[in-house]
Design an enzyme around this catalytic site. Sequence first.
Site, short mmCIF file in Angstrom:
data_model
loop_
_atom_site.label_atom_id
_atom_site.label_comp_id
_atom_site.label_asym_id
_atom_site.label_seq_id
_atom_site.Cartn_x
_atom_site.Cartn_y
_atom_site.Cartn_z
N ASP A 334 -11.80 -0.29 -8.12
CA ASP A 334 -13.14 -0.14 -7.20
C ASP A 334 -13.13 0.83 -6.12
OD1 ASP A 334 -10.98 -1.65 -5.97
OD2 ASP A 334 -12.33 -2.63 -4.60
N GLU A 335 -14.20 1.34 -5.62
CA GLU A 335 -14.07 2.28 -4.25
C GLU A 335 -13.19 3.31 -4.51
OE1 GLU A 335 -15.82 -0.75 -1.15
OE2 GLU A 335 -13.87 -1.00 -1.46
N VAL A 336 -12.99 4.09 -5.37
CA VAL A 336 -12.35 5.44 -5.50
C VAL A 336 -13.05 6.37 -4.58
CG1 VAL A 336 -11.11 6.84 -6.67
CG2 VAL A 336 -11.35 4.77 -7.77
N GLU A 386 -17.07 -1.06 -11.12
CA GLU A 386 -17.13 0.43 -11.24
C GLU A 386 -16.48 1.02 -12.52
OE1 GLU A 386 -16.55 -1.15 -8.26
OE2 GLU A 386 -16.68 -0.15 -6.61
#
Length: 531
Positions: A334-336, A386
């Site tokens: 997530d959230e790269v 994601e």
Amino acid sequence: MRLFIFLSFFFVYTFAIRPGPVIQASKGAVWPKPQQQEVSETYYLIRPHSFTFEAPVNIGCPSFLDDALTRYWTIIATSITSKLEETPEANFWELDDNFLGYLETLTITLLGECPNENILPELHDNENYTLTVDSEGAFLESETIWGVLRGLETFSQLIYAEQDTLMINTTKIVDFPRFPHRGFLLDTSRHFEPVRIILQMLDAMAYNKLNVFHWHITDDHSFPYKSRTYHELSDKGAYHPVSGVYEQSDVMKIIEYARVRGIRVIPEFDTPGHTRSWGVAHPELLTSCFTDNVANGELGPMDPTKDTTYDFINNLFTEIVDVFPDSYFHIGGDEVEFDCWKSNPDVSNFMKQNNFSTYEQLESYFIQHVVDILDNLSSKYLVWEEVFVNGVELPNSTVVHVWKDNGLSTLNNVIKAGKYGLYSSCWYLSVLHSGSDWDAFYKCEPGLLLHTEEEKKLLLGGEACMWGEYVNEFSVIPRVWPRASAVAERLWSDENVVDISDAQIRLEEHACRMNKRGIAAQPPNGPGMCF
Ligand SMILES: *[C@@H]1O[C@H](CO)[C@@H](O)[C@H](O)[C@H]1NC(C)=O
Ligand SMILES: *[C@@H]1O[C@H](CO)[C@@H](O)[C@H](O)[C@H]1NC(C)=O
Ligand SMILES: *[C@@H]1O[C@H](CO)[C@@H](O)[C@H](O)[C@H]1NC(C)=O
Ligand SMILES: *[C@@H]1O[C@H](CO)[C@@H](O)[C@H](O)[C@H]1NC(C)=O
Ligand SMILES: *[C@@H]1O[C@H](CO)[C@@H](O)[C@H](O)[C@H]1NC(C)=O
């Protein structure tokens, strides 16, 4: 007329404050609500010290069962500060027409097999049970040891204290979970949570029939897992190399404590983002960030361009798959943040060589390697949404964990693509509203957009998530309980169980019940007192 309505509204709601608790707790009501239950007014009294469980002995796991019975016997015996032993007979209950006598035993029948003492809980275990308390006595039946555990929990909740005695009404319960994956995520990176807190969480999970402990063990801020292969990760990356780490023995203890309560432990080692703490010991794993083509000393997500990154992950994950016995592993994704990758000229060259035009493609390239590593280790995996949204090729056994706003439509896409879905979008316990806020968690229905039976089967359930930024060992338990209980009921009970006022009175009792059992649950409904 309008004025009249306005005034009467005011009278009722503003001035009519009554003394006493805002919500009168139920007595002996079960949380989460069973699928089917009839209760009547006839009842038994229970004297803990003459009460016993009558359990089968010729089963494959007698000690497993014996330990569970000891735990529940203790819970029952300590659910009253008993004066009963001193004055056991001849109280006025016996004059009541509904009094059936003293309940001496719960008879337990295991219909199926228990393979051995080391039995592990798994996805799709059968947790069904039936529980009957009638004029013949009390009877618990299940095909599996997991159903026996859930039924024991229910039995313990049916017993309530009334005027210095323990009572149980006659009842008939047929119960089974709506979803197989009923999880609780705890982040132990943003704040370290001591082992004793995790064990209490597992107790509370069992009291709520949650069956998956999702251990978000590492993140940017600290790396508390003490690896056998790379102990320097926690030596340098934990908040403290001794008091801020989980030793191998701690991890074993947590897994075992969970196992005997029918709780799976799924570790999460989030990559390629949320890995800054890995870089304290191993900066070479992370991408160097640049400003105007000069390395600025900052480190970003893992460096997806180097084979050595994947070698390292392979070695570490080989260990993790060995340490954690569950067949699933949460690999994050997530959230790269792409800014650092964008700034780094080696990354840009690598993308050119591979014909990648977007950073999502680069991220997918990374995740594909991690997925290949886990396939090679014969481990199944969960990923944050994601990974799916960015189009990584995933086998249909992958569980896609949906967490962002607008999660219902993402979940729908996941399931339409033939993947398993897990829901958390509306169950972030870190999201706080003043006063009583469990009802928002309670009202959230994950299955809204799913229609066919096949689609419904692909929704495995959900997880309540406790991110660790603003909770430490002193605050995390009241932050989680009984708010996560709302999620637990949504995931166990029938989808038609949505009546907030019915839930309020049961949750009032359940929070007090958890307090009695030593869980520092906060009050769910406002003014009141536990007895
Ligand atoms: C349980 O039995 C008691 C005593 O007869 C009765 O007052 C109470 O209403 C019963 N509880 C339920 C849920 O029916
Ligand atoms: C559990 O009970 C439900 C309802 O009766 C049933 O649909 C389901 O198949 C049962 N599960 C197992 C594994 O027998
Ligand atoms: C990238 O594209 C070029 C031109 O289309 C092609 O020759 C080359 O083989 C491609 N490289 C990779 C790694 O796919
Ligand atoms: C697969 O595992 C074997 C050992 O079990 C290892 O030698 C090999 O490098 C692994 N392959 C990948 C792609 O990780
Ligand atoms: C995965 O599920 C999709 C959608 O149901 C299906 O079309 C596809 O064939 C499945 N893939 C495999 C490998 O089973």
